[in-house]
Structures are given as C-alpha cells and as structure tokens.
Design an enzyme around this catalytic site. Structure first.
Site, mmCIF file in Angstrom:
data_model
loop_
_atom_site.group_PDB
_atom_site.id
_atom_site.type_symbol
_atom_site.label_atom_id
_atom_site.label_comp_id
_atom_site.label_asym_id
_atom_site.label_seq_id
_atom_site.Cartn_x
_atom_site.Cartn_y
_atom_site.Cartn_z
ATOM 1 N N LYS A 33 0.838 -1.198 0.000
ATOM 2 C CA LYS A 33 0.000 0.000 0.000
ATOM 3 C C LYS A 33 0.872 1.247 0.000
ATOM 4 O O LYS A 33 2.051 1.191 0.360
ATOM 5 C CB LYS A 33 -0.866 0.018 1.269
ATOM 6 C CG LYS A 33 -2.027 -0.955 1.248
ATOM 7 C CD LYS A 33 -2.866 -0.813 2.504
ATOM 8 C CE LYS A 33 -4.000 -1.818 2.513
ATOM 9 N NZ LYS A 33 -4.998 -1.601 1.449
ATOM 10 N N ARG A 62 -10.494 -11.471 1.553
ATOM 11 C CA ARG A 62 -11.287 -12.568 0.975
ATOM 12 C C ARG A 62 -10.539 -13.885 1.054
ATOM 13 O O ARG A 62 -11.142 -14.943 1.107
ATOM 14 C CB ARG A 62 -11.681 -12.193 -0.465
ATOM 15 C CG ARG A 62 -10.526 -12.042 -1.403
ATOM 16 C CD ARG A 62 -10.866 -11.237 -2.652
ATOM 17 N NE ARG A 62 -10.891 -9.791 -2.401
ATOM 18 C CZ ARG A 62 -11.183 -8.888 -3.306
ATOM 19 N NH1 ARG A 62 -11.491 -9.251 -4.537
ATOM 20 N NH2 ARG A 62 -11.184 -7.606 -3.002
#
Ligand code: BES
Ligand code: MN
Ligand code: ZN
Length: 497
Positions: free
Chosen positions: A278, A352
């Site tokens: 990130k 996920r």
C-alpha cells in the site's frame, strides 16, 4: 457511567427526587414537557423560556440552580426542538448535550426525565439505548498506551432514566448496557496499536471472554490450519513473523439441537498490502483491518452479558499481511480449504483469502445463517461513505428476506447497512486463465466482486456479508474505532432469540 431506571408516580414525584441534577425537556414553541411542568411550580422554568435564556432548539441547554419546590440541586433544561414531533435526531442531540453538560457539573448523579416514549417512529427501547450509548461514547477514552492518562471524566457517574419500570424497560436497559460494553471492547481492540494487538492478542482476548461468560473457546495454530488445508488463509500470513490464529468462540444459549448463527470476522491485525504494498500516507489506519474480528468479539461479549437464549458461534481468521522474502507473490496460486484454486493477482486483496477458508470451516456447524463482517474494500467507502455498511446476499427469496432482516435490525439499532449487488456478472469478472478464481476482479465494482468472490464459498448455507470498511473507524482529528457494527449484529441476534 452507571445507568438505572427510576419510575415516577403521583406519590413519588420528579419534584421530590433527590439528585445532583434532573434533566427535562423544553420545546421551540416555548412549551414545557410534562416533566418540566412538574418542576415549574415556582414558574422559574417558564420564565427562563419566556426571557429567551433558552430557545428550546434541539441541543440547547440551560442550567438552573436551587429551583424552588424541586429537591434536586439543579435542573437542566434541554431543548428538543419541535414539540409536535420529537425526531430521532433532535432527541439524540438533546441527550448528547445533556450528557456533555453533566460532565461539567460538580454533581455525581443525574436523572434524565426526557420524553423517552414520545420519539417519532421510535420506541422506548431505542431511547434507552440512545442514552446509554451516548453516555459510553462521552466517557470512552483510549489512553492505555499513553504514559500520562487522559484526565478521568468529571461530573456525573450515575444516571437514572425516568421511564416506567416494566419488564420491557428493564430488559431494554440491560441490553443497552451490554451492547455499549460490547462496543467499548470493539473500540479498544481497534484502537490498540498493531504491535500489541496481534493475532495472539485477539486469541487471548477471546479466551478471557470465554472465562468471563462461559464461552467455549478454541484457538487453532498454523499446524492445525495446515492439516485443515486452509492454504488460502495461510498464504496471507507467509510474510509475517506473527503466528496466525484461527479463533472459534461459542455461546450455546439456545437449545442443543438448534442450528447456530455463525459470525465470521476478518482479523487482519495489520494490512500492509503485502508485496502489492500500500501507499504510505494513512497506512497506520490498517491497524483497523481487524475491525470485523473486533466486532465479532464485541458482539459475543454483548450477548454473553445478556445471556441471550440463542446458539451463536464466532469464527475469526486472524493474521498479518506483510511483505518479506517468504511473502506470497502476485500470480501465486493456492488451493483453498473447499478445493477451489485461487490466483492471487493482488496480495492486497487478502481479506477474501482469509475469509473464504473461514466460511468453508463454518459449514461444519450446520448453521441457520452465516454472517461475515469485514473491512473488505476501499471501494465500499466510495459507494456508501462512512454512513452505512455494505450488505451483500444472494438474490433469492430466503436471502432477500435475510437482507431485509439485517437492514431492519441495523435501522432499529441506529447502525445502518445498505444492500449492494452480487451475481453471475460479478463472478464473470473473477475469471482466471490459470486457476478456478482470481482474487481480484476486472475493473469496476470492487466491493461487489469481493463479495461475489466470497459467495463461491457459501453455497451450503444461508449467508450474508457486511463490508464495514467505511463504518468501523473514523479518520482525521477524531480518529478512532466506532464500535460498529456491534449494535446491528446484537440487535439481529436479539431479534432471533
Ligand atoms: N483492508 C483493505 C480495505 C480497506 C482499504 C478498508 C481502505 C478500509 C480502508 C483491503 O484488504 C484491501 O486492501 N482491499 C483492496 C482490494 C483491491 C486490491 C481489489 C482495496 O480496497 O483497495
Ligand atoms: Mn488489503
Ligand atoms: Zn485488508
């Protein structure tokens, strides 16, 4: 802050009640509430309104001392706006103003005698929860990691709510306090720095809850996760020095044969993005990426305190998402617990990957319903802002009813969710040339493709997904966890019990 119920009648009047302060409502049209009238024998309250010392606008307050004929030392007038229709918003702002004012007083106890049963479209339960949550919010501090603690909140410690003392109101108060305590735990865990709040810390918190509320708690370690073939979950933890933890926490308050509600939480205690690293600014906020897990623990605490007559199982998949020489690389393919293979095109879509194995694990409980909770996608903030959590279910009769049930539970709890779509089109976006599924979709609808990914692992039971990326914490000057969606989840469970 301690809360209790204080019922008044013709013998036991508000005017004769001893307290540091009693809060009563006045309105914009210079009218007095019932309780204000009962304290206005000397005309001092009417005079204050007449002179314009208080307008009655929602959220305004005026403190009167030594009002004649009133046993309480002070009377706090609280504006609630329009008398005809006390809205939820004006009631909440009145409560907030009153509780703030209490903090500035040299009094230790208060009576809140606002019109709790007259809020438009809301019942007394809601009003009680509003008062208790606002009280908790006002005194909540996260200073455990400061060497100099924030000053202890001054003022009122005990608040009595002037409502009829009935089975209903007593239950509502007990539930309100339990939910507020659950939210406090969720906030504490979220705000803790990630070097302290590790997967192990979450596991220990679950064990402590187990002791306090007689939950059955089980924590699975790496070896056990390998034996279960949770290779999707494990791929996320590859780059981390912190051991992963898979936490199962059971409150079997219902009948033994009743199918449980299973709550599944994303517990990424820090999300760097992994090799798909990130950007730097604001990355500290990825300590909140365990907000789903924290809300599952907070909700378990709440229902434990209520001793809810329902079987509820919390399942938390917790690890860090870190880059390293051993970290998962974009393009790596893993085999999940249910056998589907996944091409990890972006290591930052890790939520996920941990949830899919937790959702497969949930099958063993033959659940009545599975609800997963996750700070899953930045795109959910783009779609819904910070107001509502994203809600996803399949589009069939059973799931449409479930979506309605969840949205109604959230609305009643003041912790709202809004439905977004999944379905075949979104699944199409997840096609991979090399594996059964890719972990990111082609551009567009990133929250929906994330939810669609999860749906592949939930076909054996009734399921809903809550994306709390926008609601679990606040950024900026007031940075901090919100305690959401503990009210929604708790209310959902209360309604099912
Ligand atoms: N934890 C983040 C989602 C997130 C980001 C929540 C910002 C709140 C604020 C999640 O793991 C993530 O990184 N998602 C990616 C998915 C993308 C790679 C498809 C995102 O939202 O950018
Ligand atoms: Mn991520
Ligand atoms: Zn994440």
């Amino acid at each position: 802050m301690d809360f209790s119920i204080k019922a008044f009648d013709t013998k036991n009047t508000i005017a004769s009640a001893k307290a540091g302060v009693v809060a009563v409502a006045v309105f914009e049209n210079k009218k007095l509430s019932q309780a204000a009238k009962a304290l206005d024998g000397s005309g001092e309250i009417s005079a204050a309104l007449k002179s314009g010392d208080i307008t009655g606008k929602a959220g305004t307050t005026l403190l009167l001392r030594g009002v004649q004929g009133v046993a309480a030392e002070r009377v706090l007038l609280v504006g609630l706006g329009n008398e005809e229709a006390v809205s939820e918003k004006s009631f909440a702002s009145g409560v907030s103003a009153a509780i703030k004012a209490f903090g500035a007083l040299g009094a230790s106890d208060a009576i809140i005698a606002l019109p709790m049963t007259e809020v438009k479209e809301r019942d007394v339960n809601w009003a009680i929860r509003c008062v208790v949550q606002t009280g908790h919010e006002t005194v909540f501090r996260t200073d455990g990691q400061k060497s100099k603690k924030d000053p202890a909140p001054a003022g009122v410690k005990k608040v009595a709510l002037a409502v009829p003392s009935t089975t209903e109101t007593k239950l509502a108060l007990a539930q309100a306090v339990a939910i507020a305590n659950g939210m406090d735990l969720t906030k504490e865990l979220g705000n803790l720095s990630a070097n302290i709040c590790t997967p192990t810390y979450l596991a220990n918190t679950a064990k402590k809850l187990g002791k306090d509320y007689k939950f059955d708690v089980e924590v699975l370690d790496r070896k056990q996760l390998e034996a279960l073939k949770m290779n999707s979950f494990l791929s996320v933890t590859n780059g981390s020095e912190q051991p992963p933890k898979f936490i199962i926490i059971k409150h079997m308050g219902g009948k033994a044969k009743d199918a449980p509600v299973v709550l599944v939480g994303k517990g990424i205690t820090f999300d760097t993005g992994g090799i798909s690293l990130k950007a730097g600014p604001g990355m500290d906020e990825m300590k909140y990426d365990m907000g789903g897990a924290a809300s599952v623990l907070g909700t378990m605490r709440a229902i434990g305190e209520m001793n809810l007559k329902l079987n509820v199982i919390g399942v938390i998949a917790s690890c860090e998402n870190m880059p390293s020489g051993r970290a998962t690389k974009p393009g790596d393919i893993v085999s999940s617990m249910n056998g589907l293979t996944i091409e990890i095109l972006n290591t930052d879509a890790e939520g996920r990957l941990v949830l899919c194995d937790a959702l497969t694990y949930a099958e063993r409980f033959n659940p009545a319903v599975v609800l997963d909770v996750a700070t899953l996608t930045g795109a959910c903030i783009v779609a819904l802002g910070h107001h509502k959590s994203g809600l996803f279910t399949r589009d069939d009769d059973v799931h449409n009813a479930l979506a309605d049930e969840i949205m109604a539970a959230g609305k009643a709890a003041g912790d709202t969710a809004w439905r977004l779509p999944i379905g075949e089109e979104y699944n199409e976006q997840l096609k991979s040339n090399f594996a059964d599924l890719a972990n990111i979709g082609s551009p567009g609808g990133a929250s929906c493709t994330a939810a669609a990914f999860l749906e592949n692992f939930t076909r054996k039971y009734t399921w809903a997904h809550l994306d709390i990326a926008g609601t679990a914490w606040k950024s900026g000057g007031a940075k901090g966890a919100t305690g959401r969606p503990v009210p929604l989840l708790s209310n959902f469970l209360i309604n099912r019990a």
